[in-house]
Design a protein around this motif. Sequence first.
Motif, mmCIF file in Angstrom:
data_model
loop_
_atom_site.group_PDB
_atom_site.id
_atom_site.type_symbol
_atom_site.label_atom_id
_atom_site.label_comp_id
_atom_site.label_asym_id
_atom_site.label_seq_id
_atom_site.Cartn_x
_atom_site.Cartn_y
_atom_site.Cartn_z
ATOM 1 N N ARG A 34 0.835 -1.200 0.000
ATOM 2 C CA ARG A 34 0.000 0.000 0.000
ATOM 3 C C ARG A 34 0.870 1.251 0.000
ATOM 4 N NH1 ARG A 34 -2.253 -3.244 3.892
ATOM 5 N NH2 ARG A 34 -1.029 -2.246 5.500
ATOM 6 N N LEU A 35 0.309 2.319 -0.522
ATOM 7 C CA LEU A 35 0.805 3.658 -0.234
ATOM 8 C C LEU A 35 0.009 4.058 0.987
ATOM 9 C CD1 LEU A 35 2.029 6.467 -0.660
ATOM 10 C CD2 LEU A 35 0.219 6.902 -2.314
ATOM 11 N N GLN A 36 0.698 4.419 2.060
ATOM 12 C CA GLN A 36 0.000 4.699 3.308
ATOM 13 C C GLN A 36 0.719 5.778 4.079
ATOM 14 O OE1 GLN A 36 -0.057 0.735 4.823
ATOM 15 N NE2 GLN A 36 2.070 0.742 5.435
ATOM 16 N N GLY A 37 -0.031 6.451 4.936
ATOM 17 C CA GLY A 37 0.591 7.494 5.718
ATOM 18 C C GLY A 37 -0.380 8.194 6.642
ATOM 19 N N VAL A 38 0.138 9.221 7.303
ATOM 20 C CA VAL A 38 -0.624 10.022 8.244
ATOM 21 C C VAL A 38 -0.783 11.412 7.654
ATOM 22 C CG1 VAL A 38 -0.612 11.018 10.566
ATOM 23 C CG2 VAL A 38 0.210 8.685 10.206
ATOM 24 N N VAL A 39 -2.027 11.903 7.643
ATOM 25 C CA VAL A 39 -2.361 13.201 7.056
ATOM 26 C C VAL A 39 -3.048 14.045 8.121
ATOM 27 C CG1 VAL A 39 -3.613 14.359 5.195
ATOM 28 C CG2 VAL A 39 -2.676 12.077 4.806
ATOM 29 N N SER A 40 -2.596 15.278 8.259
ATOM 30 C CA SER A 40 -3.207 16.185 9.234
ATOM 31 C C SER A 40 -4.594 16.603 8.774
ATOM 32 C CB SER A 40 -2.347 17.436 9.402
ATOM 33 O OG SER A 40 -1.083 17.089 9.883
ATOM 34 N N ILE B 152 -6.450 11.477 1.038
ATOM 35 C CA ILE B 152 -5.788 10.522 0.145
ATOM 36 C C ILE B 152 -5.116 11.254 -1.009
ATOM 37 C CG2 ILE B 152 -6.197 8.630 -1.468
ATOM 38 C CD1 ILE B 152 -8.285 7.581 0.559
ATOM 39 N N ARG B 153 -5.750 12.279 -1.533
ATOM 40 C CA ARG B 153 -5.131 13.071 -2.606
ATOM 41 C C ARG B 153 -3.852 13.749 -2.108
ATOM 42 N NH1 ARG B 153 -8.791 13.720 -6.912
ATOM 43 N NH2 ARG B 153 -10.824 12.844 -6.392
ATOM 44 N N ALA B 154 -3.879 14.267 -0.880
ATOM 45 C CA ALA B 154 -2.680 14.887 -0.297
ATOM 46 C C ALA B 154 -1.588 13.844 -0.090
ATOM 47 C CB ALA B 154 -3.025 15.564 1.025
ATOM 48 N N LEU B 155 -1.979 12.641 0.318
ATOM 49 C CA LEU B 155 -1.022 11.554 0.512
ATOM 50 C C LEU B 155 -0.314 11.225 -0.801
ATOM 51 C CD1 LEU B 155 0.056 9.328 2.497
ATOM 52 C CD2 LEU B 155 -1.755 7.878 1.566
ATOM 53 N N VAL B 156 -1.068 11.127 -1.885
ATOM 54 C CA VAL B 156 -0.474 10.838 -3.199
ATOM 55 C C VAL B 156 0.494 11.956 -3.586
ATOM 56 C CG1 VAL B 156 -0.930 10.533 -5.674
ATOM 57 C CG2 VAL B 156 -2.408 9.420 -3.985
ATOM 58 N N GLY B 157 0.082 13.199 -3.393
ATOM 59 C CA GLY B 157 0.940 14.330 -3.730
ATOM 60 C C GLY B 157 2.257 14.320 -2.966
ATOM 61 N N GLU B 158 2.193 14.035 -1.680
ATOM 62 C CA GLU B 158 3.410 14.003 -0.869
ATOM 63 C C GLU B 158 4.257 12.777 -1.176
ATOM 64 O OE1 GLU B 158 4.633 16.488 1.165
ATOM 65 O OE2 GLU B 158 2.990 17.584 0.237
ATOM 66 N N ALA B 159 3.625 11.661 -1.521
ATOM 67 C CA ALA B 159 4.387 10.470 -1.914
ATOM 68 C C ALA B 159 5.179 10.745 -3.183
ATOM 69 C CB ALA B 159 3.452 9.284 -2.116
ATOM 70 N N ARG C 216 8.314 6.097 -9.335
ATOM 71 C CA ARG C 216 8.399 5.036 -8.324
ATOM 72 C C ARG C 216 7.030 4.772 -7.699
ATOM 73 N NH1 ARG C 216 12.176 4.952 -2.917
ATOM 74 N NH2 ARG C 216 11.587 2.866 -2.256
ATOM 75 N N VAL C 217 6.278 5.821 -7.397
ATOM 76 C CA VAL C 217 4.943 5.647 -6.813
ATOM 77 C C VAL C 217 4.036 4.931 -7.809
ATOM 78 C CG1 VAL C 217 2.893 6.840 -5.924
ATOM 79 C CG2 VAL C 217 5.175 7.623 -5.264
ATOM 80 N N ALA C 218 4.060 5.349 -9.063
ATOM 81 C CA ALA C 218 3.235 4.713 -10.098
ATOM 82 C C ALA C 218 3.604 3.242 -10.255
ATOM 83 C CB ALA C 218 3.387 5.444 -11.422
ATOM 84 N N ARG C 219 4.893 2.948 -10.262
ATOM 85 C CA ARG C 219 5.352 1.564 -10.401
ATOM 86 C C ARG C 219 4.900 0.734 -9.197
ATOM 87 N NH1 ARG C 219 10.209 2.852 -11.588
ATOM 88 N NH2 ARG C 219 11.047 2.761 -9.482
ATOM 89 N N TYR C 220 5.029 1.277 -7.985
ATOM 90 C CA TYR C 220 4.634 0.551 -6.779
ATOM 91 C C TYR C 220 3.131 0.272 -6.768
ATOM 92 C CZ TYR C 220 4.442 -0.907 -1.915
ATOM 93 O OH TYR C 220 4.227 -1.635 -0.768
ATOM 94 N N LEU C 221 2.341 1.264 -7.140
ATOM 95 C CA LEU C 221 0.883 1.101 -7.142
ATOM 96 C C LEU C 221 0.364 0.383 -8.382
ATOM 97 C CD1 LEU C 221 -0.214 4.574 -5.736
ATOM 98 C CD2 LEU C 221 -0.274 2.366 -4.561
ATOM 99 N N LYS C 222 1.258 0.135 -9.357
ATOM 100 C CA LYS C 222 0.893 -0.483 -10.637
ATOM 101 C C LYS C 222 -0.139 0.369 -11.365
ATOM 102 C CE LYS C 222 2.219 -4.946 -9.001
ATOM 103 N NZ LYS C 222 1.846 -6.192 -8.423
ATOM 104 N N ALA C 223 0.148 1.657 -11.427
ATOM 105 C CA ALA C 223 -0.741 2.617 -12.085
ATOM 106 C C ALA C 223 -0.078 3.083 -13.374
ATOM 107 C CB ALA C 223 -1.002 3.804 -11.168
ATOM 108 N N LEU D 167 -1.819 10.385 -11.535
ATOM 109 C CA LEU D 167 -1.945 9.139 -10.773
ATOM 110 C C LEU D 167 -3.324 9.025 -10.141
ATOM 111 C CD1 LEU D 167 1.523 8.865 -9.001
ATOM 112 C CD2 LEU D 167 0.611 7.381 -10.782
ATOM 113 N N VAL D 168 -3.779 10.093 -9.519
ATOM 114 C CA VAL D 168 -5.110 10.088 -8.905
ATOM 115 C C VAL D 168 -6.163 9.829 -9.965
ATOM 116 C CG1 VAL D 168 -6.840 11.534 -7.772
ATOM 117 C CG2 VAL D 168 -4.510 11.490 -6.904
ATOM 118 N N SER D 169 -6.035 10.461 -11.112
ATOM 119 C CA SER D 169 -7.001 10.290 -12.197
ATOM 120 C C SER D 169 -7.047 8.843 -12.683
ATOM 121 C CB SER D 169 -6.639 11.226 -13.347
ATOM 122 O OG SER D 169 -7.494 11.035 -14.433
ATOM 123 N N VAL D 170 -5.894 8.236 -12.880
ATOM 124 C CA VAL D 170 -5.832 6.843 -13.338
ATOM 125 C C VAL D 170 -6.481 5.923 -12.314
ATOM 126 C CG1 VAL D 170 -4.218 4.915 -13.697
ATOM 127 C CG2 VAL D 170 -3.851 7.086 -14.865
#
Length: 156
Positions: free
Chosen positions: A22-28, A69-76, A84-91, A103-106
Amino acid sequence: MVPPARPRKLAKVPFVELADGRLQGVVSSGSDAGRVYVSSIATATYAFACSTNNNRPCGGARGTFCNHIRALVGEAVLQYGAERVARYLKADTPEGEPDAPRLVSVMTATRPEQGDTSAAAPVFSRFLRHLAYLELEPTTAPLPEMQWFPPTRTVA
């Protein structure tokens, strides 16, 4: 450890990782300074989850990615680089070079389902463990939990 692709501000997304499929994290929270959300997107299926640190569901993650989740993708993308994020998520981003909005759109085009929030507790726990290191006094003495690192060689 891979250095960040670009510097990022930690106030909005203090913790982001590519781990456990997963792409995962903590968002304020945008509305409450004392609240954080644990957000994640699963590799390949893009099943998503977003809940507060005490496991209350995010009100914005109903049927689609919330702002956390959109902020998480942006920071990733800033932390690891878009490829690297696209490859990891297979996007696969057919429009060329991936970036956070593409990435979010896909991922949202596949109509992902809301996933299970069971990963929130371990992710939040890792975040808290990282925060604990910030409270330590600077020292050159070894930390017991870091003893698995090989000793450094000194050059004479």
